[in-house]
Scaffold this active site. Sequence first.
Site, PDB file in Angstrom:
ATOM      1  N   ASP A  74       0.853  -1.187   0.000  1.00 14.86           N
ATOM      2  CA  ASP A  74       0.000   0.000   0.000  1.00 14.86           C
ATOM      3  C   ASP A  74       0.887   1.235   0.000  1.00 14.86           C
ATOM      4  O   ASP A  74       2.116   1.131  -0.054  1.00 14.86           O
ATOM      5  CB  ASP A  74      -0.964  -0.020   1.207  1.00 14.86           C
ATOM      6  CG  ASP A  74      -2.312   0.610   0.843  1.00 14.86           C
ATOM      7  OD1 ASP A  74      -2.310   1.776   0.403  1.00 14.86           O
ATOM      8  OD2 ASP A  74      -3.341  -0.054   0.973  1.00 14.86           O
ATOM      9  N   HIS A 148      -2.760   2.924  -4.686  1.00 18.09           N
ATOM     10  CA  HIS A 148      -2.143   2.464  -3.433  1.00 18.09           C
ATOM     11  C   HIS A 148      -0.703   2.003  -3.700  1.00 18.09           C
ATOM     12  O   HIS A 148      -0.252   0.997  -3.145  1.00 18.09           O
ATOM     13  CB  HIS A 148      -2.972   1.350  -2.790  1.00 18.09           C
ATOM     14  CG  HIS A 148      -4.287   1.865  -2.241  1.00 18.09           C
ATOM     15  ND1 HIS A 148      -4.374   2.564  -1.070  1.00 18.09           N
ATOM     16  CD2 HIS A 148      -5.550   1.792  -2.731  1.00 18.09           C
ATOM     17  CE1 HIS A 148      -5.643   2.904  -0.843  1.00 18.09           C
ATOM     18  NE2 HIS A 148      -6.381   2.460  -1.841  1.00 18.09           N
ATOM     19  N   GLU A 210      -9.772   2.636  -5.357  1.00 16.75           N
ATOM     20  CA  GLU A 210      -9.400   4.006  -5.019  1.00 16.75           C
ATOM     21  C   GLU A 210      -8.217   4.534  -5.841  1.00 16.75           C
ATOM     22  O   GLU A 210      -7.346   5.208  -5.308  1.00 16.75           O
ATOM     23  CB  GLU A 210      -9.074   4.101  -3.523  1.00 16.75           C
ATOM     24  CG  GLU A 210     -10.252   3.710  -2.641  1.00 16.75           C
ATOM     25  CD  GLU A 210      -9.945   3.748  -1.154  1.00 16.75           C
ATOM     26  OE1 GLU A 210     -10.795   4.243  -0.406  1.00 16.75           O
ATOM     27  OE2 GLU A 210      -8.864   3.262  -0.744  1.00 16.75           O
TER      28      GLU A 210
END
Length: 434
Positions: A74, A148, A210
């Site tokens: 991440d 990420h 995301e």
Amino acid sequence: FYGGVSLWQLLTGDAQRGATVELPALSVHDQPRYAWRGFMLDSARHFQSTDFVKRLIDAMALHKLNVLHWHLTDDQGWRIEIKKYPKLTEVGAWRVPPGPAAAADIDPATGKPRVYGGYYTQDEIRDVVRYAAQRHIEIVPEIDMPGHAQAAIAAYPELGTGEKPGVSVDWGVHTYLFNVEDSTFAFIENVLDEVVALFPGKYLHVGGDEAAKDRWQASPAVQARLRSLGLKDETALQGWFLERLETMLEKRQRKLIGWDEILESALPPEATVMSWRGTKGALEAARKGHDVVLSPAPQLYLNNLQSLADGELPARLDALVSLQNLYGFEPTPPELTADEARHVLGAQGNLWTEHMRTEAMIEYAVFPRMAALAEFDWSPVGARDWKRFVQRLPAQFERYRALGIGYADSAFRVQATADGTQGTLAAQGKEGQI
Ligand code: ACM
């Protein structure tokens, strides 16, 4: 294996430790409702020891769960050793903890702020994978792409869009995405070769969540690629990225699974969807013929606060995920037809660790909510009964104590309110404690 677990449960069904137990001759007819009984551990935001991961695996097995989704990369950390790219962990596994106090905590050895982090060597991963397999648990590694990706880009800036970020020291959605150069796909191929060699299971999780498109929009090189491919926009470009990943995984005999954003562009039918933005992704995926795993926020996000009792440990405060509400979760959305519902593989509790700095905090967030999760993943619909679950919990707590598993008893702590202002986190003065 599960028969053995059932026998252990029967023998420890009384909360009195050391009591004599007599079981009548009996036979148990039982089977799991779902094939995917999952738990996700985020080892990127905070790092856990392999000993702890193994203890979690033991606990999963005793709850008859069978999939550990291991979130290994991440923005805040790259946690898996990749021999071909040593900087992923030399650089990408280390960050300064968030906040001004940490930034001012200077390590005299380096003259710089003290760093936090860690990573799993390939030997350690092989050991954990073997340990899990002995307990009938498949580990599904996640390499999150194209978003990420800040820790990877901090290690190798050529994978990004021109900037040289550090490993992130803060939470939230970041905008560093892998670029779409052939050299970056070669990097991903090489990483996947090593990942696949470590994880023999069928699935590989490629993230997809995301991926804020700001930097793709601002990058001339990304825009040139987008135009040369004749694609409409950055979402379509992520779809093209994903198709390349799917091809890579197919070549390596692995199945692609990703967060529900993968539904936003053309998706190969073999792809499995993990529905996290509520359950609408599950409906769409199943209707389009994709297999799906339910892990919706907020219902199955175990990093959410579990009660309004005093003394709760740090947690996300967007929603209250009480033991009782969690217990009532139904993995198969009732809107699906029987045919569509066959695509529901099961459900998974997710534990994101932004607020879980210690292993004790993780145990507190996970237990006994894992017991609730286990019931809806395993038991037939009609067998679920909150009152009976509560009656069985003292024995479960005694098992946790015997096994040295930390757990929360806050669901049962008496709360008294005098003025009817209960019900919102703000009213409880809990806002801002994130
Ligand atoms: C997610 O919570 N970003 C999958």
